[in-house]
Design a protein around this motif. Structure first.
Motif: not given
Length: 90
Positions: A20-24, A48-55
């Motif tokens: 996520q930190r590398y822009g994906s 979650e704060i960094e924007g990772v999505n969860f299913l």
């Protein structure tokens, strides 16, 4: 640009946060519910704060690839919580 991480242990969450930190655009797929995730709770919150999505309640069924074996998609199977077992998990 799109990354799917299967699982929800500490290594999976660390990998998801790093990518996520590398822009994906990252999605963590886990076969159980959020409350069942074995990863450290602070790491989950950070993801979650960094924007990772969860299913949740999803499991990979099939990886879709083109004729060059490049991944083009993933087919997920919807899961359902079962009864609590001897390990105190569903």
């Amino acid at each position: 640009k799109n990354v799917v991480v299967i699982g929800a242990g500490n290594v999976a969450i660390d990998a998801a946060r790093t990518v996520q930190r590398y822009g994906s655009d990252v999605t963590v797929v886990y076969r159980r519910m959020k409350s069942d995730m074995p990863a450290n709770k602070d790491e989950i919150k950070g993801a979650e704060i960094e924007g990772v999505n969860f299913l949740f309640l999803c499991n990979p069924k099939e990886i879709l690839a083109d004729t060059s074996d490049k991944v083009r998609g993933i087919v997920l199977m919807k899961m359902a919580s079962g009864d609590i077992d001897l390990s105190n998990r569903r």
